[in-house]
Design a protein around this motif. Structure first.
Motif, PDB file in Angstrom:
ATOM      1  N   LEU A 158     -12.206  -8.539  -6.727  1.00  0.00           N
ATOM      2  CA  LEU A 158     -11.223  -8.477  -5.653  1.00  0.00           C
ATOM      3  C   LEU A 158     -10.967  -7.014  -5.329  1.00  0.00           C
ATOM      4  CD1 LEU A 158      -9.206  -9.964  -3.783  1.00  0.00           C
ATOM      5  CD2 LEU A 158      -7.498  -9.656  -5.582  1.00  0.00           C
ATOM      6  N   LEU A 159     -11.202  -6.663  -4.064  1.00  0.00           N
ATOM      7  CA  LEU A 159     -10.913  -5.317  -3.586  1.00  0.00           C
ATOM      8  C   LEU A 159      -9.625  -5.380  -2.778  1.00  0.00           C
ATOM      9  CD1 LEU A 159     -14.502  -4.388  -2.327  1.00  0.00           C
ATOM     10  CD2 LEU A 159     -13.477  -3.883  -4.555  1.00  0.00           C
ATOM     11  N   VAL A 160      -8.690  -4.489  -3.065  1.00  0.00           N
ATOM     12  CA  VAL A 160      -7.389  -4.494  -2.400  1.00  0.00           C
ATOM     13  C   VAL A 160      -7.205  -3.159  -1.681  1.00  0.00           C
ATOM     14  CG1 VAL A 160      -4.902  -4.764  -2.698  1.00  0.00           C
ATOM     15  CG2 VAL A 160      -6.472  -6.001  -4.208  1.00  0.00           C
ATOM     16  N   ASP A 161      -7.012  -3.243  -0.368  1.00  0.00           N
ATOM     17  CA  ASP A 161      -6.843  -2.058   0.459  1.00  0.00           C
ATOM     18  C   ASP A 161      -5.378  -1.920   0.864  1.00  0.00           C
ATOM     19  OD1 ASP A 161      -7.579   0.184   1.934  1.00  0.00           O
ATOM     20  OD2 ASP A 161      -8.205  -0.963   3.688  1.00  0.00           O
ATOM     21  N   GLU A 162      -4.900  -0.692   0.934  1.00  0.00           N
ATOM     22  CA  GLU A 162      -3.532  -0.394   1.363  1.00  0.00           C
ATOM     23  C   GLU A 162      -2.487  -1.072   0.470  1.00  0.00           C
ATOM     24  OE1 GLU A 162      -2.817   1.867   3.519  1.00  0.00           O
ATOM     25  OE2 GLU A 162      -4.759   2.133   4.488  1.00  0.00           O
ATOM     26  N   SER A 163      -2.685  -0.986  -0.823  1.00  0.00           N
ATOM     27  CA  SER A 163      -1.773  -1.650  -1.764  1.00  0.00           C
ATOM     28  C   SER A 163      -0.368  -1.048  -1.754  1.00  0.00           C
ATOM     29  CB  SER A 163      -2.351  -1.626  -3.174  1.00  0.00           C
ATOM     30  OG  SER A 163      -2.519  -0.300  -3.612  1.00  0.00           O
ATOM     31  N   LEU A 164      -0.246   0.194  -1.351  1.00  0.00           N
ATOM     32  CA  LEU A 164       1.080   0.803  -1.294  1.00  0.00           C
ATOM     33  C   LEU A 164       1.962   0.128  -0.238  1.00  0.00           C
ATOM     34  CD1 LEU A 164       2.959   2.975  -2.366  1.00  0.00           C
ATOM     35  CD2 LEU A 164       1.998   4.556  -0.682  1.00  0.00           C
ATOM     36  N   ALA A 165       1.357  -0.412   0.815  1.00  0.00           N
ATOM     37  CA  ALA A 165       2.131  -1.040   1.894  1.00  0.00           C
ATOM     38  C   ALA A 165       2.963  -2.211   1.385  1.00  0.00           C
ATOM     39  CB  ALA A 165       1.204  -1.488   3.016  1.00  0.00           C
ATOM     40  N   ILE A 166       2.379  -3.044   0.523  1.00  0.00           N
ATOM     41  CA  ILE A 166       3.152  -4.193   0.029  1.00  0.00           C
ATOM     42  C   ILE A 166       4.209  -3.737  -0.974  1.00  0.00           C
ATOM     43  CG2 ILE A 166       1.557  -4.851  -1.815  1.00  0.00           C
ATOM     44  CD1 ILE A 166       2.301  -7.808  -1.052  1.00  0.00           C
TER      45      ILE A 166
END
Length: 196
Positions: A158-166
């Motif tokens: 699983l690749l997660v992009d923009e994790s800081l947004a959540i």
């Protein structure tokens, strides 16, 4: 526009094949707590999203590997109803699962979220009280569906992009490690015969 050339430029310093090899080699790591977590941290416009897209493409070309990439940078639907510790982790898990469903089944995020919300009303209370288990069950279900069609998946990525947004949406004061929910699920729980 070939990333093996353009992204290796010194300004980016990205070697996609090296990262793909590192992810694939993590399959052989014994013990869930020893599984590596890979992170890409750099400034705006430095190619993070492009790198993840290319890593996903290359991983999905490999035998027995299933890779999904999710993002928190668009199509945000505010699911948060509560500010208690468990609620934040649960809403984080719901957001992760809705995005996985959206990507895997090729449906708009708002439809995946609505489908998930309906399913959660009938969900086993034990899973609802265990946010990593919610993610785990979703991934397990998807992997088992592919295996039922004859695909021999033994590694899920699983690749997660923009994790800081959540993190900013669910925990604006940055008091909780909400991404620990995902790490706990994918790095400490085996999904059938698949390594994550």
């Amino acid at each position: 526009n070939e990333p093996t050339v353009t992204m290796r430029h010194p300004i980016f310093g990205v070697d996609i094949e090296t990262y793909v090899s590192q992810v694939l080699s993590s399959r052989a790591v014994a013990g869930a707590r020893l599984k590596p977590l890979f992170a890409v941290v750099t400034g705006v416009g430095r190619g993070k999203t492009r790198m993840l897209v290319e890593i996903q493409r290359r991983l999905n070309e490999k035998p027995n590997v299933f890779c999904i990439a999710i993002t928190f940078n668009s199509f945000w639907t505010d699911i948060l109803r509560d500010t208690t510790h468990n609620a934040v982790r649960f809403h984080y898990a719901v957001n992760v699962v809705a995005r996985i469903i959206s990507i895997n089944y090729h449906m708009p995020f708002h439809k995946a979220a609505a489908l998930l919300n309906r399913a959660l009303q009938n969900l086993d209370i034990a899973i609802a009280d265990d946010p990593p288990e919610l993610i785990h069950e979703c991934v397990k279900y998807i992997v088992e569906q592919y295996r039922a069609k004859g695909e021999m998946i033994d590694q899920f990525v699983l690749l997660v992009d923009e994790s800081l947004a959540i993190q900013e949406k669910l925990d604006p004061k940055n008091q909780l490690d909400i991404h620990g929910t995902l790490r706990e699920c994918l790095l400490t729980r085996q999904i059938g015969r698949a390594h994550v």
